[in-house]
Design a protein around this motif. Structure first.
Motif, short mmCIF file in Angstrom:
data_model
loop_
_atom_site.label_atom_id
_atom_site.label_comp_id
_atom_site.label_asym_id
_atom_site.label_seq_id
_atom_site.Cartn_x
_atom_site.Cartn_y
_atom_site.Cartn_z
N ARG A 173 52.94 105.55 73.27
CA ARG A 173 54.42 104.50 73.82
C ARG A 173 54.17 103.05 73.86
O ARG A 173 54.63 102.29 73.66
N VAL A 174 53.58 103.59 75.39
CA VAL A 174 53.10 102.56 76.69
C VAL A 174 51.95 101.79 75.27
O VAL A 174 52.21 100.08 75.53
N ALA A 175 50.76 101.42 74.64
CA ALA A 175 50.50 101.18 73.58
C ALA A 175 50.74 100.35 72.74
O ALA A 175 51.00 99.27 72.10
N ALA A 176 52.09 101.35 72.24
CA ALA A 176 52.47 100.52 70.37
C ALA A 176 53.88 99.26 71.20
O ALA A 176 53.91 98.27 70.98
N LYS A 177 53.87 99.22 72.66
CA LYS A 177 55.39 98.54 73.62
C LYS A 177 53.98 97.50 73.42
O LYS A 177 54.67 96.37 73.26
N VAL A 178 53.03 97.16 73.69
CA VAL A 178 52.24 96.14 73.71
C VAL A 178 51.70 95.60 72.30
O VAL A 178 52.02 93.86 72.29
N LEU A 179 51.66 96.21 71.73
CA LEU A 179 51.17 95.77 69.97
C LEU A 179 52.56 95.61 69.27
O LEU A 179 52.12 94.71 68.50
N LYS A 180 53.27 96.10 69.62
CA LYS A 180 54.38 95.88 68.45
C LYS A 180 54.07 94.40 68.43
O LYS A 180 54.62 93.25 69.51
N ASP A 181 55.04 93.59 67.07
CA ASP A 181 55.24 92.18 66.81
C ASP A 181 53.67 91.24 67.15
O ASP A 181 53.28 90.26 67.07
N LYS A 182 52.80 92.38 67.42
CA LYS A 182 51.43 91.42 67.73
C LYS A 182 50.05 91.59 66.94
O LYS A 182 50.25 92.89 66.12
N LYS A 183 48.86 91.45 66.42
CA LYS A 183 48.28 91.44 65.34
C LYS A 183 46.97 92.31 66.38
O LYS A 183 45.82 91.53 67.21
N VAL A 184 46.47 92.99 65.49
CA VAL A 184 44.33 93.54 66.39
C VAL A 184 44.31 92.21 65.61
O VAL A 184 43.51 92.04 64.40
N SER A 185 42.58 91.58 66.36
CA SER A 185 41.89 90.81 66.35
C SER A 185 41.18 90.89 65.16
O SER A 185 40.73 92.07 64.95
N LYS A 186 41.15 89.60 64.13
CA LYS A 186 40.31 90.31 62.99
C LYS A 186 38.86 90.99 62.95
O LYS A 186 38.03 91.80 62.34
N ASN A 187 38.38 90.94 64.31
CA ASN A 187 36.82 91.47 64.91
C ASN A 187 36.67 92.39 65.41
O ASN A 187 35.40 93.23 65.50
N VAL A 188 38.21 92.97 65.03
CA VAL A 188 38.50 94.77 66.21
C VAL A 188 38.14 95.95 64.49
O VAL A 188 38.95 95.88 64.13
N LYS A 189 37.89 97.25 65.06
CA LYS A 189 38.35 97.48 63.80
C LYS A 189 39.00 99.22 64.75
O LYS A 189 38.21 99.08 66.22
N ALA A 190 40.52 98.85 64.62
CA ALA A 190 40.98 99.70 65.35
C ALA A 190 41.88 101.45 65.29
O ALA A 190 42.13 100.78 64.10
N PHE A 191 41.40 102.19 65.40
CA PHE A 191 42.16 103.43 65.48
C PHE A 191 43.06 104.03 66.21
O PHE A 191 42.36 104.64 67.59
N VAL A 192 43.98 105.13 66.27
CA VAL A 192 44.93 105.96 66.68
C VAL A 192 44.58 107.05 66.32
O VAL A 192 45.41 107.13 65.30
N VAL A 193 44.28 107.94 66.96
CA VAL A 193 44.07 110.07 66.90
C VAL A 193 45.40 110.28 67.60
O VAL A 193 45.05 110.45 69.01
N PRO A 194 46.04 110.63 67.40
CA PRO A 194 47.31 111.64 68.21
C PRO A 194 46.71 112.85 68.84
O PRO A 194 46.29 113.05 68.41
#
Lengths: 468, 206
Positions: free
Chosen positions: A356-377
């Motif tokens: 929840r906390v991470a999603a709040k930061v990410l909402k309406d934002k984009k991950v930098s094109k230089n970054v591979k990002a993944f979330v594992v519940p």
């Protein structure tokens, strides 16, 4: 010697005998197993012609080796398939409850047991995994064991162990906005050192701890082991009880009232005696990031990587190793260091509140094109809850990959690995050399919110700029 | 690595052997045996992979690769050795490489328990004494005779009073370090304890 702490009470309650050598024989109330550290223990039982003494006190799940992209069976990785098959076979043969993939309750063992209500105050809990200390958040005495001790628990439901000393870590005031449990525990490990906890159980207490949610408390106790303490715990309170109410395996009806009464009697007495007491001011802590190769090598986001001359003789050896391995310079700012991989997950920070906390930061934002990002519940339950709340979509819209539950790149036993000397921003617990699957991969530990901020900017960033 | 492996068994009173020195604080179990080698259902093949990534990085200069150390059995380490993951694969890998005892400034708790459980005594000495041994090993072979009964380590030039937890020392001397049978001796007490614990009755779903 400690007296009348929760640790003393629970230890004494579970003590079966004093062994000839001077250690104690301790009954284990809940034994958790997974695929990596149990097969050899079952093998040893077979060799010794022994059976599992109390099959109902052991619960299994599969987490370390599971792929997070495609979980259909057989797994692509033959060795991983062999390990899950061995666990399935052992559980079936010994009548052990197994939460397998697709059961709705599979996940990282330290996420699963609390959410099922298996973890309860006053229990002794053991598992062949060092992060078993997590369960201490409920006022249980929980510790990691090796495979020989897994064998002992299976065969006897007890282990031989020397009683630990108890250190209270009193956390005053409260964490400021944008500063999380992860920052607090990294700060504590930095202040006390990675071996200060050897021979100790850590009792986390004080106003800043009382204010934490149960999931945040699990983050704190989880990383006791990174401070050298095999066991960390927090006295149970109303938050503990309300978290536990109506969980699948928590006491029901008239048993609930009895349990509640007993749980309330467990906490450390007002005048209990500790072997040691340390005070920490939580209000002074900043978002914290590791810069080196041990979890103790951390600094606030606005600080610089320490100069060799500032460090104690003992810390110098590892610091020199860290500068070289990380390719960082003494005195360099941690902020703005470029990040290539972002990982949110693990038994430290893979729970619903972390997402929840991470999603709040990410909402309406984009991950930098230089970054591979993944979330594992952390578990199937966490994944389902996140989907119901639409968090998976927020992650995907931002450019994060949404994966299936497991330990994943915390220790990289599956195919989620760093490549070469990539730098990751990781919500996990260990930044050891090679920990995330590449012998020269580099890990920066931080809170899930800070990982989200790093993902957006493509570099180490202060999450407070996103939330204030 | 030694070709034949026989695990320790029974009473352990004396360990004689050549020392191998490994310098560094906080050497974690991920470094002793990287996680990818944990994909196994037995410990048999771990010996050759001990310190795999550190060895690859040092290209033959790692102590575990040096020809002169190939028969060493006593490992000399610094502080907080074996921190991190609880994987027993770490001491198993060391043991299968040939290590029979470890002397260090300090050990992580779970690593220490794992060593004791598989028959590898871990002793502690002061930082100064460890450095003395490590300096000695830099220049020449050090053969130590460890006498567990008196907690002594002797050699031609160096002698030390070793520290070891009394409970561990007694277990090795009596041969009861393989705990399962000792624990099972108290079967009745275990049953009684199970019946006394309040929470056994609270829960019905498991």
């Amino acid at each position: 010697m400690s007296k009348d702490t929760l640790f003393d009470k629970v230890w004494d309650l579970h003590k079966v005998s004093s062994l000839p050598g001077g250690s104690d024989q301790i009954f284990i109330g809940l034994h958790l197993i997974h695929e990596v550290t149990s097969p050899q223990a079952f093998g040893a039982l077979k060799d010794k012609n022994l059976t599992v003494k109390f099959p109902s006190r052991t619960v299994a799940t599969v987490d370390h080796i599971v792929p997070t992209d495609n979980q259909s069976r057989p797994f692509k990785d033959n060795l991983a398939e062999q390990m899950i098959e061995t666990l399935e076979k052992n559980c079936l043969q010994h009548k052990i409850k197994f939460f397998n993939i697709g059961s709705g309750s599979q996940g990282i063992v330290h996420v699963v047991a609390p959410e099922l209500g298996l973890t309860q105050p006053g229990m002794t809990i053991a598992c062949g995994d060092s992060h078993t200390s997590t369960h201490g958040a409920f006022g249980s005495i929980a510790f990691g064991i090796g495979t020989s001790q897994v064998r002992d628990v299976l065969a006897t439901q007890t282990i031989a162990m020397n009683k630990l000393k108890v250190r209270q870590i009193w956390c005053e005031n409260q964490l400021s906005n944008g500063v999380y449990a992860k920052d607090l525990v990294l700060h504590i490990i930095n202040k006390l050192g990675v071996k200060a906890g050897v021979g100790f159980a850590y009792e986390f207490a004080g106003p800043a701890i009382n204010l934490l949610s149960m999931e945040e408390r699990m983050t704190i106790c989880n990383m006791s082991i990174e401070g050298g303490a095999r066991c960390g715990y927090i006295n149970p309170d109303e938050k503990t009880f309300s978290y536990m109410k109506n969980k699948l395996c928590s006491p029901k009806n008239e048993h609930w009232e009895k349990a509640l009464k007993w749980w309330k009697s467990l906490k450390s007495d007002e005048d209990s005696i500790y072997d040691d007491v340390i005070k920490i001011d939580a209000s002074k802590i900043e978002p914290t990031v590791t810069w080196g190769i041990t979890p103790g090598q951390s600094i606030g986001i606005n600080q610089q990587i320490p100069l060799l001359d500032e460090l104690s003789p003992n810390d110098k050896l590892v610091a020199e190793e860290a500068y070289e391995y990380m390719s960082f310079k003494q005195g360099q700012s941690i902020k703005d260091i470029p990040i290539e991989v972002c990982f949110i997950g693990s038994c430290t920070n893979g729970r619903i509140s972390d997402l929840r906390v991470a999603a709040k930061v990410l909402k309406d934002k984009k991950v930098s094109k230089n970054v591979k990002a993944f979330v594992v519940p952390g578990s199937e339950k966490v994944a389902n809850e996140a989907k119901q709340e639409g968090l998976d979509q927020i992650f995907k819209d931002s450019g994060f990959q949404w994966r299936e539950p497991g330990c994943s790149m915390c220790l990289a036993m599956n195919s989620d690995k760093l490549i070469g000397n990539q730098i990751s921003a990781s919500s996990s617990n260990r930044n050891f050399k090679g920990r995330q699957g590449s012998p020269n991969g580099r890990t920066l530990l931080m809170s899930p919110a800070m990982v989200a901020a790093a993902a957006i900017n493509g570099k180490v960033s202060d999450v407070r700029e996103f939330i204030n | 690595m030694k070709s034949e492996f026989t695990p320790p068994i029974g009473e352990i009173t004396q360990i004689n052997g050549q020392c191998i020195s490994l310098i560094g604080n906080d050497i974690d179990t991920d470094r002793i045996i990287p996680a990818r080698f944990l994909k196994c259902v037995n410990f048999d093949s771990l010996g050759k992979s001990v310190f795999e990534d550190d060895r690859a990085t040092l290209k033959g200069r790692h102590p575990f690769d040096l020809e002169e150390n190939k028969n060493a059995t006593i490992l000399i380490v610094n502080s907080n050795f074996g921190c991190g993951s609880s994987r027993e694969h770490a001491p198993q890998a060391l043991m299968r490489w040939g290590i029979r005892a470890i002397i260090g400034e300090s050990f992580a708790d779970i690593f220490y328990s794992n060593c004791i459980a598989i028959g590898i005594p871990c002793f502690t000495l002061t930082k100064k004494s460890i450095e003395e041994i490590q300096n000695y090993c830099d220049n020449q072979f050090l053969f130590l005779e460890i006498d567990l009964k008196n907690s002594l380590a002797k050699s031609k030039d160096l002698n030390f009073n070793l520290d070891i937890k009394e409970s561990s020392r007694k277990m090795f001397l009596s041969g009861e370090w393989d705990a399962t049978s000792t624990l099972l001796d108290n079967e009745n007490l275990i049953e009684n304890k199970f019946n006394q614990l309040p929470y056994i009755k609270f829960n019905t779903n498991f």
